[in-house]
Scaffold this motif. Structure first.
Motif, mmCIF file in Angstrom:
data_model
loop_
_atom_site.group_PDB
_atom_site.id
_atom_site.type_symbol
_atom_site.label_atom_id
_atom_site.label_comp_id
_atom_site.label_asym_id
_atom_site.label_seq_id
_atom_site.Cartn_x
_atom_site.Cartn_y
_atom_site.Cartn_z
ATOM 1 N N LEU A 282 38.223 38.172 49.230
ATOM 2 C CA LEU A 282 39.000 37.966 47.794
ATOM 3 C C LEU A 282 37.677 37.284 46.780
ATOM 4 C CD1 LEU A 282 41.873 36.795 46.682
ATOM 5 C CD2 LEU A 282 41.000 34.657 46.831
ATOM 6 N N TYR A 283 38.012 38.104 45.709
ATOM 7 C CA TYR A 283 36.800 37.566 44.621
ATOM 8 C C TYR A 283 37.326 37.242 43.837
ATOM 9 C CZ TYR A 283 33.602 39.086 41.236
ATOM 10 O OH TYR A 283 32.766 38.876 40.417
ATOM 11 N N ALA A 284 36.550 35.738 43.200
ATOM 12 C CA ALA A 284 36.567 35.342 41.279
ATOM 13 C C ALA A 284 36.482 36.316 41.169
ATOM 14 C CB ALA A 284 36.441 33.814 42.189
ATOM 15 N N PRO A 285 36.987 36.423 40.248
ATOM 16 C CA PRO A 285 36.027 37.788 38.717
ATOM 17 C C PRO A 285 35.161 35.716 37.763
ATOM 18 C CG PRO A 285 38.408 37.828 38.919
ATOM 19 C CD PRO A 285 38.497 36.791 40.017
ATOM 20 N N ASP A 286 33.838 36.424 38.402
ATOM 21 C CA ASP A 286 33.227 35.839 37.211
ATOM 22 C C ASP A 286 33.029 34.778 36.605
ATOM 23 O OD1 ASP A 286 32.784 37.767 35.904
ATOM 24 O OD2 ASP A 286 30.200 38.575 37.215
ATOM 25 N N TYR A 287 34.006 35.776 35.086
ATOM 26 C CA TYR A 287 33.689 35.157 34.183
ATOM 27 C C TYR A 287 35.055 33.990 34.000
ATOM 28 C CZ TYR A 287 37.054 39.009 33.170
ATOM 29 O OH TYR A 287 37.923 40.600 33.308
ATOM 30 N N VAL A 288 36.228 34.431 34.781
ATOM 31 C CA VAL A 288 36.940 33.044 35.171
ATOM 32 C C VAL A 288 36.488 31.998 35.403
ATOM 33 C CG1 VAL A 288 39.761 33.037 35.478
ATOM 34 C CG2 VAL A 288 38.573 35.278 35.404
ATOM 35 N N ILE A 289 35.433 31.780 36.981
ATOM 36 C CA ILE A 289 35.428 30.922 37.598
ATOM 37 C C ILE A 289 34.511 30.479 36.395
ATOM 38 C CG2 ILE A 289 33.745 31.888 39.058
ATOM 39 C CD1 ILE A 289 34.912 30.026 41.248
ATOM 40 N N ASN A 290 33.520 30.753 35.689
ATOM 41 C CA ASN A 290 32.594 30.009 35.686
ATOM 42 C C ASN A 290 32.462 29.624 33.992
ATOM 43 O OD1 ASN A 290 31.977 32.388 33.949
ATOM 44 N ND2 ASN A 290 30.391 33.149 34.785
ATOM 45 N N ALA A 291 33.749 29.316 33.945
ATOM 46 C CA ALA A 291 34.301 29.841 32.489
ATOM 47 C C ALA A 291 34.251 27.785 31.550
ATOM 48 C CB ALA A 291 36.058 29.745 32.158
ATOM 49 N N LEU A 326 43.026 31.826 38.413
ATOM 50 C CA LEU A 326 42.486 32.233 39.635
ATOM 51 C C LEU A 326 43.919 33.362 40.387
ATOM 52 C CD1 LEU A 326 39.748 30.733 40.383
ATOM 53 C CD2 LEU A 326 39.737 33.378 39.741
ATOM 54 N N GLU A 327 44.160 31.945 40.535
ATOM 55 C CA GLU A 327 45.747 32.335 41.649
ATOM 56 C C GLU A 327 46.719 33.010 41.100
ATOM 57 O OE1 GLU A 327 46.357 31.126 44.556
ATOM 58 O OE2 GLU A 327 48.364 32.042 44.156
ATOM 59 N N GLN A 328 46.635 33.703 39.373
ATOM 60 C CA GLN A 328 47.433 34.073 37.824
ATOM 61 C C GLN A 328 47.081 35.844 38.853
ATOM 62 O OE1 GLN A 328 47.814 33.313 34.664
ATOM 63 N NE2 GLN A 328 49.078 34.810 34.100
ATOM 64 N N ILE A 329 45.586 35.492 38.930
ATOM 65 C CA ILE A 329 45.478 37.041 39.147
ATOM 66 C C ILE A 329 45.457 37.658 39.878
ATOM 67 C CG2 ILE A 329 42.487 37.819 39.342
ATOM 68 C CD1 ILE A 329 42.398 36.282 36.952
ATOM 69 N N GLY A 337 48.187 45.996 43.626
ATOM 70 C CA GLY A 337 47.371 46.499 45.009
ATOM 71 C C GLY A 337 46.126 46.409 43.362
ATOM 72 N N GLY A 338 46.046 46.553 42.345
ATOM 73 C CA GLY A 338 44.446 46.830 41.467
ATOM 74 C C GLY A 338 43.637 45.226 42.329
ATOM 75 N N SER A 339 42.178 45.736 42.062
ATOM 76 C CA SER A 339 41.391 44.138 42.354
ATOM 77 C C SER A 339 41.549 43.149 41.190
ATOM 78 C CB SER A 339 39.767 44.756 42.908
ATOM 79 O OG SER A 339 39.557 45.270 42.023
ATOM 80 N N PRO A 340 41.213 41.895 41.853
ATOM 81 C CA PRO A 340 40.720 40.748 41.176
ATOM 82 C C PRO A 340 40.262 40.823 39.767
ATOM 83 C CG PRO A 340 40.902 40.254 43.444
ATOM 84 C CD PRO A 340 40.519 41.738 43.390
ATOM 85 N N ASP A 341 39.063 42.321 39.809
ATOM 86 C CA ASP A 341 38.516 42.080 38.465
ATOM 87 C C ASP A 341 39.096 43.194 37.611
ATOM 88 O OD1 ASP A 341 37.520 43.912 40.929
ATOM 89 O OD2 ASP A 341 36.675 44.758 39.392
#
Ligand code: NAD
Length: 354
Positions: A282-291, A326-329, A337-341
């Protein structure tokens, strides 16, 4: 002949300005990716690049990243970034900063700057002598929004890791969850302290090994060598140092279920997001988690211009929205089926009208 603005890293940037000031020796690039949601906001990087083209690439990619980050953080700001091309010795003079400040001022508020790698609070205070379009300045009082963005970035990442642990591992807390953390500087150190407070098990790594060891001693954590941290068997790998670490080789080494950390541009190329998903990570897109940091810097700027409350609780309130985003993503990613990024990029592009 291909026009250079159609090449890879150009993404319909609204403005790309090369600033040259012979007297001070300043060479800088200011890139405005999008002002759809407001003035382009993003820090200034002071760095020695092997080739000028590398500086251009950095400015273009980082400014696009800021458009996405600001949009996903719900901020009324577009995306911009500046890079100052340093010489090998990274000589920085007051005259260079003054010439840079004049270039920011000449843009009339289309671009709002702040600190990034190689630029200190004191440098920004110097820039602020000549332009008001600057943030990340020292503030008085603990209840006022502003100052060093690092702790706010760390807070958002900590909350994002907790959300990822809930989503992927079904756990309400990080107690006993093993996090391997790369980079124990301003952001990584803050994340480690918050995780330790909640009982996570930590393995820390930094190229300055004494830094990692001192923090490990303080928090009762283990350490790993810099070239070993990505292959530590753990629940969460948290990158808080360099970008572009997630490539074929890096992803193959991972022995974790979650990647969630603050480093910018973690994916070397777009295809590496789906590659993580294929491995079940599971990936947390960087620009979302580091805002968290840009939320603080932006509210400080808006407050100074009487456009937002100056209360630090407003900053915390907005950072507390990061886990929900993040949860929404992740839910959308599970659905389509798209990846989180990919999902995050799509959401951001929609928000900025692209
Ligand atoms: P920092 O310079 O305070 O810390 C970075 C740490 O990483 C340093 O201790 C450094 O020694 C270490 N490091 C470098 N290469 C390493 C490697 N290969 N292995 C292990 N450790 C390594 O910087 P920071 O402000 O903590 O930023 C960390 C990352 O977070 C950067 O990618 C930055 O762009 C990103 N970021 C920072 C903020 C912020 O508010 N400071 C906001 C958003 C994103």
């Amino acid at each position: 002949m291909t026009a250079f603005w159609t090449e890879a890293d150009f993404d319909d940037h609204e403005l790309v300005q090369v600033v040259r000031d012979a007297k001070s020796g300043l060479t800088a690039i200011i890139a405005l990716h999008s002002t759809h949601l407001g003035p382009g906001a993003g820090g200034t990087r002071f760095w020695h690049y092997a080739e000028p083209a590398d500086a251009m690439r950095d400015a273009l990619r980082l400014s696009r990243g800021m458009s996405y980050k600001n949009a996903m953080a719900g901020l009324p700001m577009g995306g911009g970034k500046a890079v100052i091309l340093a010489d090998k010795d990274k000589t920085k003079t007051p005259e260079m900063l003054a010439a840079f400040a004049d270039a920011v001022e000449a843009l009339g508020g289309q671009y709002v700057t702040a600190e990034d790698v190689g630029i200190s609070e004191a440098d920004m205070a110097a820039v602020a002598q000549r332009t008001q379009h600057v943030s990340g300045l020292p503030v008085e009082g603990e209840d006022t929004a502003g100052g060093d963005p690092g702790p706010f970035t760390a807070l958002g990442i900590f909350l994002g890791i907790k959300a990822a642990v809930q989503h992927k591992l079904g756990k309400d807390s990080v107690e006993g969850v093993h996090v391997a953390l790369q980079g124990t500087g301003s952001v990584g150190g803050g994340v480690a302290r918050l995780l330790a407070r909640d009982g996570a098990r930590l393995t820390l790594s930094d190229i300055h090994q004494d830094r990692a060891e001192a923090l490990a001693a303080e928090l009762g954590a283990e350490t790993a060598a810099p070239d070993a941290i990505m292959s530590v068997a753990c629940d969460v790998f948290s990158p808080n140092a360099l970008g572009a670490i997630l490539d074929e080789e890096g992803i193959a080494r991972l022995d974790c279920q979650i990647v969630a950390g603050g480093a910018n541009n973690q994916l070397r190329r777009p295809e590496h997001g789906p590659m993580l998903a294929e491995r079940g990570i599971l990936y947390a897109p960087d620009y979302v988690i580091n805002a968290g940091g840009i939320i603080s810097v932006t509210l400080e700027y808006l407050c100074r211009n009487d456009k937002a409350p100056c209360d630090i609780n407003e900053v915390r309130k907005r950072i507390a929205l990061i886990p929900g985003r993040l949860e929404q993503i992740w839910q959308e990613s599970d659905r389509d089926g798209g990846s989180p990024d990919q999902v995050a990029d799509r959401m951001a592009q929609e928000l900025i009208g692209r």
